[in-house]
Design an enzyme around this catalytic site. Structure first.
Site, mmCIF file in Angstrom:
data_model
loop_
_atom_site.group_PDB
_atom_site.id
_atom_site.type_symbol
_atom_site.label_atom_id
_atom_site.label_comp_id
_atom_site.label_asym_id
_atom_site.label_seq_id
_atom_site.Cartn_x
_atom_site.Cartn_y
_atom_site.Cartn_z
ATOM 1 C CE LYS A 11 1.178 -26.129 -7.537
ATOM 2 N NZ LYS A 11 1.326 -26.010 -8.965
ATOM 3 C CE LYS A 13 -0.414 -30.164 -9.239
ATOM 4 N NZ LYS A 13 -0.370 -29.992 -10.565
ATOM 5 C CB CYS A 63 -19.341 -50.022 -44.057
ATOM 6 S SG CYS A 63 -19.871 -48.774 -42.878
ATOM 7 C CB CYS A 107 -24.184 -50.288 -40.431
ATOM 8 S SG CYS A 107 -22.971 -48.987 -40.726
ATOM 9 C CE1 TYR A 146 6.395 -18.414 -6.061
ATOM 10 C CE2 TYR A 146 4.544 -18.321 -7.577
ATOM 11 C CZ TYR A 146 5.802 -18.782 -7.252
ATOM 12 O OH TYR A 146 6.464 -19.601 -8.104
ATOM 13 C CD GLU A 205 1.012 -17.627 -1.072
ATOM 14 O OE1 GLU A 205 1.440 -17.925 -2.204
ATOM 15 O OE2 GLU A 205 1.732 -17.190 -0.167
ATOM 16 C CG ASP A 231 -1.962 -24.344 -14.317
ATOM 17 O OD1 ASP A 231 -0.764 -24.685 -14.233
ATOM 18 O OD2 ASP A 231 -2.818 -25.004 -14.917
#
Ligand code: IVH
Length: 716
Positions: free
Chosen positions: A119, A359, A477, A453, A271, A117, A121
């Site tokens: 899964k 998973k 800076c 920079c 389920y 099946e 979430d």
């Protein structure tokens, strides 16, 4: 209309509505328009309000909500709701399948099958039906007892309120329980978040300022806070946004007002089916079909498998097929199909031996690297940032992603113009994990580290024993000044609301603020001169700044942004040197002799306090009345948690684990990761597992998140 006429009309409406509901939500074959459906429902609600005696617990009028529950009562599950053990690899899965086969063969059952099946979430729920009526619905809770959320579940249109079935009359007569998952469709989730972002925009001046809890590093010492959130600029819009449909579902089911639940549109898929009326000879697959016959929403995407190959086929299909589903799945579930064999295999204290969850691995997406830009962090670090062709990945759109440093770009051998593979594992920020070399264009350009920079044009330097390039122009800076201010205002530091990137930029550009000390002398007229500032927003910002004066000494130390000093180190320093005066007077040796402080940190802290700019800053903070000493001792004596040990388990809704931990420490408590007789409090969040069970068996003090916040005096 007389009572009996009303009753007739109400009965007819209810039947009609439930039939349309079933056609729409379960069969996906609507036969009337949404507008006409809503009209029928409105008519029923109106009639019931005129004849309140005729309202029944199974009326579809509950679909629109209305019931308000203050506290959800705890209910015991008749059968425990255990969870599944997880596997992540094909080998583990094969091992499970072989082990099961061997056991069953040993018991004389060579022929059996598995049901594979999806899964889902979401959030597991259990629904009880008596005489065909939905009477009680609950969350899984700790598996033994959950929250009773019947009224909220009644608003979910895929949950039948009444069930009729001649072929399954025994089930209806004897009662049954359905288990399944409640979830939110990806599209409904996105709509919900978009609405919340809009609300948030209205309530805040600059939504781009807030950094979501999920992307904020717990300990930002070596991380440039500005870079951690670049991958999901949209998420910055609000910490009030849900991270994913699952969290949104959990948050929704906890709503006290069921009208709010009704608005958010949740779905339920069933389920499993449990009933004394079901003979053990039925298979799991047969039970799924009975559920469907009864009117439940059962996924058609399950498969009865007779071989390892069929199982692997299923997994392979859904590992990628999941992207096309309208809801999120995080894996697949394998269950022994024959109920007698399920019973024979039994279960451990945690999970069944007849089922396992597989998973899926992290999500990936391919996209083009359009360009690489360079960010300057608060300690001068130059970080390459990938500018990507926007791509959808695990529920969000990604257009930027940090490349960390130039070692990383070399390691990946990534070039501008390349097609890169992005990965998002769990809920973390996506990162580029590799390059699809087959798609490299002929004109792909190498990423060249800049020589100066990008913000202040100062030649960059390489620091010994470190990978990165730095801008040495610490005081001049803009990138660094801005980074330091943002860090000072960040949530784990002084937590100044409304002081985000946009505002810091404005304050800096207007030459109002150079260091954190300047924040405390800002005035309302100064702010009113700036774009987008009005009376209210100026007052809010000043109030937030003023509030920060009383933050703990440890947070202040962390907020200073001393290299290598994260929140944990800041706490150590605050405890060891109880005031700023003591810190300023301490020598390198004194720092080095402090437990948990190593040579690098000691050097960095000592250097920091020797700098003249530090002295200037601290004088300003002192003049402003910012708290510059620790009151640990005093607190420990008065504290709610003096000497008490606290364990957190499960996921918290309103707080990050770090913030919750800080509350405990600030009140003289201790944190621990393991539950034992010596634990004073166990704070149980959602989906708390074995620790909670252990705490219960030891008879410990278990607190919900709200109870914990009350104890911490946060909610009052
Ligand atoms: S069966 C004893 N089937 O995954 C077996 N669970 O720990 C109980 N889930 O809490 C669960 N999809 O919330 C089962 N097709 C599915 C599922 C599923 C999602 C969730 C469920 C459970 C967790 C596993």
């Amino acid at each position: 209309m007389t009572q009996s006429q009303a009753q007739k009309k109400i009965n007819r409406l209810r039947q009609e509505i439930e039939a349309h509901n079933h056609r729409y939500y379960v069969l996906a074959q609507p036969s009337i328009s949404d507008f006409d459906f809503d009209k029928l429902l409105e008519e029923l609600v109106l009639l019931e309000s005129q004849f309140p005696d005729l309202v029944t617990p199974d009326s579809p009028s509950w679909r629109v909500g209305g019931a308000v529950t203050k506290n959800f009562p705890t209910v015991l599950h008749r059968e425990r709701m255990i969870s599944l053990s997880n596997t992540y690899s094909a080998e583990d899965l094969t091992e499970f399948l072989n082990r099961t086969k061997k056991t069953l063969e040993g018991e004389g059952y060579p022929a059996f099958s598995f049901v594979a099946e999806l899964k889902f979430d979401g959030i597991a729920v259990s629904l009880r039906y008596e005489h065909g009526k939905f009477v009680q619905g609950a969350t899984r809770g700790d598996g033994t007892a959950g929250d009773e959320i019947t009224q909220n579940l009644k608003t979910i249109r895929t949950i039948p309120l009444t069930v009729q079935s001649k072929p399954h009359q025994a089930l209806i007569d004897q009662g049954f329980e359905v288990r399944g998952e409640v979830f939110m469709l990806k599209s409904d989730f996105e709509k919900l978040n978009a609405e919340r972002a809009k609300l948030f925009e209205r309530s805040r001046m600059s939504p781009a300022d807030a950094v979501p809890a999920e992307s904020e590093p717990a300990d930002a010492a070596e991380t440039d806070a500005s870079i951690t959130s670049v991958a999901e600029p949209k998420m910055k819009a609000s910490e009030k946004l849900f991270a994913n449909p699952r969290n949104a579902t959990a948050g929704t089911l906890k709503q006290q007002d069921s009208r709010e639940v009704a608005k958010r549109k949740l779905t339920m898929t069933a389920y499993s089916l449990h009933s004394p009326a079901l003979p053990n000879t039925t298979t799991h697959a047969e039970r799924l079909e009975i559920l469907r016959d009864l009117g439940f929403n059962v996924s058609t995407d399950y498969r009865v498998c007779h071989s390892l190959e069929e199982v692997q086929d299923f997994l392979l299909h859904w590992e990628t097929g999941r992207e096309n589903l309208s809801y999120e799945i995080d894996g697949a579930v394998l269950k022994v199909n024959e109920i007698t064999l399920q019973k024979l295999l039994g279960e451990t204290s945690k999970s069944p031996r007849w089922a396992i969850a597989y998973k899926f691995s992290a999500r990936r997406a391919e996209t083009k690297l359009k360009d690489v830009t360079f960010q300057v962090g608060r300690i001068g670090t130059i970080t390459p940032v990938a500018e990507l062709d926007p791509v959808r990945l695990a529920g969000s759109t990604i257009s930027r992603s940090t490349l960390h440093n130039f070692d990383e770009t070399r390691r990946l051998d990534v070039r501008i113009g390349d097609t890169v593979i992005l990965e998002k594992s769990g809920d973390v920020i996506p990162k580029i994990i590799s390059v699809n070399l087959e798609k490299r264009p002929a004109d792909a350009r190498e990423i060249m580290p800049p020589e100066t920079c990008p913000l202040c044009r100062t030649p960059l330097v390489r620091r010994e024993a470190e990978v990165g390039l730095y801008c040495p122009n610490e005081q001049g800076c803009a990138g660094q000044i801005r980074g330091r201010l943002l860090h000072y205002a960040s949530r784990n530091a002084m937590d100044i609301e409304n002081l985000g990137e946009a505002v810091v930029d404005q304050l800096f550009t207007a030459s109002l603020v150079r260091d954190a000390g300047d924040l405390y002398v800002l005035t309302k007229p100064q702010l009113l001169e700036l774009d987008r500032f009005g009376e209210k927003s100026a007052e809010n910002l000043l109030a937030a700044i003023a509030q920060s004066k009383s933050r703990s000494f440890a947070r202040l130390i962390f907020g200073l942004g001393i290299r290598h000093v994260g929140l944990a180190t800041a706490r150590v320093l605050a405890d060891a040197f109880a005031s700023m005066t003591l810190l300023q007077a301490a020598t390198f040796e004194a720092f080095q002799n402090t437990p948990e402080i190593g040579g690098t940190i000691a050097q960095s802290v000592a250097d920091y306090f020797l700098k003249s700019e530090t002295k200037v800053l601290i004088d300003k903070l002192e003049a402003a009345g910012v708290r510059l000493q620790s009151d640990v001792k005093l607190k420990i004596e008065n504290a709610a948690l003096a000497g008490k040990t606290v364990v957190f388990t499960g996921s918290l809704e309103t707080l990050s684990r770090d913030a919750a931990g800080q509350l405990v420490l600030e009140r003289g408590g201790k944190l621990s990761g393991t539950v034992s007789k010596k634990t004073d409090y166990v704070v149980a969040g959602g989906e708390a597992g074995s620790k909670l069970e252990k705490a219960k068996s030891l008879g410990l003090n278990i607190l919900s998140e709200t109870e914990f916040l009350n104890l911490m005096d946060v909610n009052k």
